[in-house]
Scaffold this active site. Structure first.
Site, PDB file in Angstrom:
ATOM      1  N   LEU A  10       0.792  -1.073  -0.178  1.00  0.00           N
ATOM      2  CA  LEU A  10       0.062   0.166  -0.115  1.00  0.00           C
ATOM      3  C   LEU A  10       0.955   1.335  -0.036  1.00  0.00           C
ATOM      4  O   LEU A  10       1.688   1.415   0.989  1.00  0.00           O
ATOM      5  CB  LEU A  10      -1.057   0.120   1.348  1.00  0.00           C
ATOM      6  N   GLY A  13      -1.233   6.542  -0.133  1.00  0.00           N
ATOM      7  CA  GLY A  13      -1.363   7.707   0.936  1.00  0.00           C
ATOM      8  C   GLY A  13      -0.474   9.092   0.569  1.00  0.00           C
ATOM      9  O   GLY A  13       0.353   8.897  -0.003  1.00  0.00           O
ATOM     10  N   ARG A  17       1.980  14.665   6.392  1.00  0.00           N
ATOM     11  CA  ARG A  17       3.105  15.142   7.539  1.00  0.00           C
ATOM     12  C   ARG A  17       4.291  15.246   6.749  1.00  0.00           C
ATOM     13  O   ARG A  17       5.029  15.688   8.000  1.00  0.00           O
ATOM     14  CB  ARG A  17       2.860  14.271   8.732  1.00  0.00           C
ATOM     15  N   LYS A  24       5.457  10.482  -0.438  1.00  0.00           N
ATOM     16  CA  LYS A  24       6.303   9.796   0.777  1.00  0.00           C
ATOM     17  C   LYS A  24       7.191   8.797   0.412  1.00  0.00           C
ATOM     18  O   LYS A  24       8.302   8.696   0.782  1.00  0.00           O
ATOM     19  CB  LYS A  24       5.052   9.753   1.935  1.00  0.00           C
ATOM     20  N   ASN A 171      -0.595  -3.081  15.804  1.00  0.00           N
ATOM     21  CA  ASN A 171      -0.645  -3.633  14.641  1.00  0.00           C
ATOM     22  C   ASN A 171       0.344  -3.188  13.751  1.00  0.00           C
ATOM     23  O   ASN A 171       0.531  -1.608  13.509  1.00  0.00           O
ATOM     24  CB  ASN A 171      -2.037  -3.307  13.944  1.00  0.00           C
TER      25      ASN A 171
HETATM   26  C1  UD1 Z   1      -2.469   1.819   9.778  1.00  0.00           C
HETATM   27  C2  UD1 Z   1      -3.430   0.869  10.480  1.00  0.00           C
HETATM   28  C3  UD1 Z   1      -2.842   0.719  11.932  1.00  0.00           C
HETATM   29  C4  UD1 Z   1      -1.557   0.341  12.107  1.00  0.00           C
HETATM   30  C5  UD1 Z   1      -0.468   1.414  11.078  1.00  0.00           C
HETATM   31  C6  UD1 Z   1       0.853   0.691  11.186  1.00  0.00           C
HETATM   32  C7  UD1 Z   1      -5.478   0.785   9.356  1.00  0.00           C
HETATM   33  C8  UD1 Z   1      -6.942   1.145   9.565  1.00  0.00           C
HETATM   34  N1  UD1 Z   1      -4.612   1.292  10.594  1.00  0.00           N
HETATM   35  O1  UD1 Z   1      -2.684   3.135  10.465  1.00  0.00           O
HETATM   36  O2  UD1 Z   1      -3.493  -0.319  12.696  1.00  0.00           O
HETATM   37  O3  UD1 Z   1      -1.089   0.271  13.440  1.00  0.00           O
HETATM   38  O4  UD1 Z   1      -1.048   1.184  10.004  1.00  0.00           O
HETATM   39  O5  UD1 Z   1       1.718   1.555  10.611  1.00  0.00           O
HETATM   40  O6  UD1 Z   1      -5.235   0.201   8.505  1.00  0.00           O
HETATM   41  N2  UD1 Z   1      -2.928   3.842   2.329  1.00  0.00           N
HETATM   42  C9  UD1 Z   1      -3.279   3.682   1.065  1.00  0.00           C
HETATM   43  N3  UD1 Z   1      -4.614   4.156   0.566  1.00  0.00           N
HETATM   44  C10 UD1 Z   1      -5.454   4.516   1.576  1.00  0.00           C
HETATM   45  C11 UD1 Z   1      -4.956   4.818   2.989  1.00  0.00           C
HETATM   46  C12 UD1 Z   1      -3.633   4.349   3.287  1.00  0.00           C
HETATM   47  O7  UD1 Z   1      -2.609   3.072  -0.021  1.00  0.00           O
HETATM   48  O8  UD1 Z   1      -6.458   5.054   1.335  1.00  0.00           O
HETATM   49  C13 UD1 Z   1      -1.495   3.309   2.266  1.00  0.00           C
HETATM   50  C14 UD1 Z   1      -0.679   4.367   2.892  1.00  0.00           C
HETATM   51  O9  UD1 Z   1       0.150   4.889   1.908  1.00  0.00           O
HETATM   52  C15 UD1 Z   1       0.424   3.786   3.921  1.00  0.00           C
HETATM   53  C16 UD1 Z   1      -0.404   2.616   4.459  1.00  0.00           C
HETATM   54  O10 UD1 Z   1      -1.535   2.509   3.669  1.00  0.00           O
HETATM   55  O11 UD1 Z   1       1.445   3.237   3.049  1.00  0.00           O
HETATM   56  C17 UD1 Z   1      -0.953   2.795   5.890  1.00  0.00           C
HETATM   57  O12 UD1 Z   1      -1.755   4.229   5.936  1.00  0.00           O
HETATM   58  P1  UD1 Z   1      -1.847   5.096   7.106  1.00  0.00           P
HETATM   59  O13 UD1 Z   1      -2.673   6.167   6.699  1.00  0.00           O
HETATM   60  O14 UD1 Z   1      -0.643   5.617   7.375  1.00  0.00           O
HETATM   61  O15 UD1 Z   1      -2.348   4.286   8.264  1.00  0.00           O
HETATM   62  P2  UD1 Z   1      -2.084   4.604   9.536  1.00  0.00           P
HETATM   63  O16 UD1 Z   1      -3.073   5.481  10.303  1.00  0.00           O
HETATM   64  O17 UD1 Z   1      -0.767   4.688   9.941  1.00  0.00           O
HETATM   65 CA    CA Z   2       1.398   5.035   8.669  1.00  0.00          CA
END
Ligand code: UD1
Ligand code: CA
Length: 459
Positions: A10, A13, A17, A24, A171
């Site tokens: 994934l 995002g 920040r 990123k 997690n």
């Molecule tokens: C997420 C987890 C959390 C965990 C944490 C670990 C969920 C709901 N939460 O939170 O439990 O402790 O990671 O680091 O999954 N991304 C996408 N598309 C989106 C949203 C996110 O590709 O629509 C990708 C981001 O680029 C990133 C990753 O998913 O690489 C994690 O997303 P982020 O928004 O950072 O999640 P956290 O709030 O950190």
């Molecule tokens: Ca994250």
């Protein structure tokens, strides 16, 4: 479609920040963009097909990773981690094996840990296996709620109650799924949560509700789980990664007098018994041979350095090949395109560009050599200049074997110097010099006896 195990990464995002125009996952960590690390960990753990979900800066991210094993999946609106995996559903059609999911912003995760997670997941035959970590300060992460081995749910910080927030097992955002189960479970996700997003983490509770096995493997070293959200975390991760790189090299027989100030990019190779002094930077696609000495302040970029080379303080070497037993610097600058065939000496304040130096050729001081082809055992006197540029075009200087060049010589290129000739000090050479000759091109000295006293009397 089963051409091997599939890993989803994934990376859609925005990385708000980071406060950056650069996506990123393209921010570099020890010289390589962050996303390269989870990709490499997945590959090394035996996963052959990569599906990377991208959104912000999608084009830029694709361009940075031209690898053939990657399929890019676009997520136009970032509606959460669960939604990101939904976007990859088409790319997963027909796949029914274990599915690895990694986050592009968790670069310190090792292939070993991924392998352990895979082994545990397949051994337990679970629907979902989460990689977790014990964090002394779990703030910001999703909390893992267990009943023994079974994971009941993952609760995001923003949705957690007081008691759930006390849980320190978090997690890491790394999972192994039964592909068929998770693709089905995604259809049941909703946005009824504090962030109004589709949470991937909700598939855990869905598995429990469906009577499936859920498992969690706690990583031994919690720093592996570190997610990068801002530049402070990026710098912290860089320190950890740098230490890992340096420690690996030291284990392999490289000495560092102060490893905390040695900056080596991911992938740089260094041979046994080479010594690195403080404040050395080795970047890009660089390799250094055995028994080399690299003194303080040296910067090497995309270069190949053979065995027994001594790089002295303050030298900068870019896109060049340095043969065995060369001595470079102090304060030498080898710009792109140089090839030194061995036993060369390039001394202080010597700059060279796009030039070939035959074995044993030396330029010990204050010299510029550009676009030159130089034979063996040539000696450049102090202050030699190849005048390679006429304001429009670059021209070549060819100097054959055993030529001796007196100090303060200029070669106005294009020009060719035959073997074993001697260029007198102070010459401006504009015409070719045949082999075995003396070339002298300076105004003859004039002597006017008594001139100084006469002049002094007059005034
Ligand atoms: C997420 C987890 C959390 C965990 C944490 C670990 C969920 C709901 N939460 O939170 O439990 O402790 O990671 O680091 O999954 N991304 C996408 N598309 C989106 C949203 C996110 O590709 O629509 C990708 C981001 O680029 C990133 C990753 O998913 O690489 C994690 O997303 P982020 O928004 O950072 O999640 P956290 O709030 O950190
Ligand atoms: Ca994250």
């Amino acid at each position: 479609m089963n051409k091997g195990l599939v890993a989803i990464i994934l990376a859609a995002g925005k990385g708000t920040r980071m406060k950056s125009a650069l996506p990123k996952v393209l921010h570099p960590l020890c010289g390589s963009p962050m996303l390269g690390y989870p990709l490499e960990a997945a590959r090394q753990a035996g996963f052959q097909q990569m599906k990377v979900v991208i959104g912000h800066g999608a084009e830029q991210v694709c361009e940075a990773f031209p690898a053939a094993d990657i399929e890019w999946v676009e997520q136009t609106d970032q509606l959460g981690t669960g939604h990101a995996l939904m976007c990859a559903a088409n790319a997963l059609r027909g796949y029914s094996g274990p599915l690895l999911l990694l986050c592009g912003d968790v670069p310190l995760l090792t292939a070993d840990t991924v392998r352990q997670l895979y082994n545990y997941h397949t051994h337990e035959d679970a629907a979902v296996t989460v990689l977790t970590a014990q964090m002394p300060n779990p703030t910001g992460y999703g909390r893992v709620i267990r009943a023994g081995e079974q994971v009941l749910q993952i609760v995001e910080e923003k949705d957690a109650d007081e008691q759930q927030r006390q849980v320190t097992e978090i997690n890491t955002g790394t999972y192994l799924f039964d592909a068929a189960f998770v693709l089905g479970a995604l259809k049941g996700l909703n946005k009824n949560n504090a962030q109004k997003e589709y949470y991937l983490t909700d598939v855990v509770a869905a598995a429990v509700a469906a009577g499936k096995k859920t498992r969690a493997l706690c990583v031994e070293d919690p720093t592996e789980a570190m997610g990068i959200n801002d530049r402070c975390q990026l710098a912290e991760a860089e320190v950890l990664m740098r230490w890992k790189i340096n420690a690996g090299l030291m284990q392999g027989g490289v000495s560092m007098t102060d490893p905390t100030t040695v900056y080596i990019d991911n992938g740089v190779e260094i041979g046994m018994d080479t010594v690195l002094h403080p404040n050395v930077h080795l970047r890009g696609k660089t390799s250094i041979g055995r028994n080399c000495i690299v003194e303080t302040g040296v910067v090497v970029v995309d270069s190949v350095i053979a065995d027994g080379v001594h790089l002295k303080a303050g030298s900068v070497i870019e896109e060049s090949r340095i043969g065995e037993l060369c001595e470079i610097g102090p304060m030498a600058h080898l710009r792109p395109g140089n090839v030194l065939l061995g036993k060369n000496k390039i001394g202080n304040y010597v700059e060279a560009k796009k030039s070939i130096f035959g074995e044993g050729t030396k330029a010990s001081h204050l010299t510029y050599i550009g676009d030159a082809e130089v034979g063996k055992n040539v000696n450049f006197g102090c202050g030699t200049i190849t005048c390679n540029y006429d304001g429009v075009h670059k021209h070549k200087t060819i100097i054959e074997d055993d030529v001796f060049i007196g100090s303060d010589t200029q070669f106005v290129a294009p020009v060719k110097i035959g073997r074993n000739s001697l260029i007198a000090a102070g010459s401006t050479i504009t015409k070719d010099v045949p082999a075995d000759s003396l070339a002298l091109a300076r105004t003859p000295q004039k002597i006017v006896p008594g001139w100084r006293t006469r002049k002094q009397k007059k005034s």
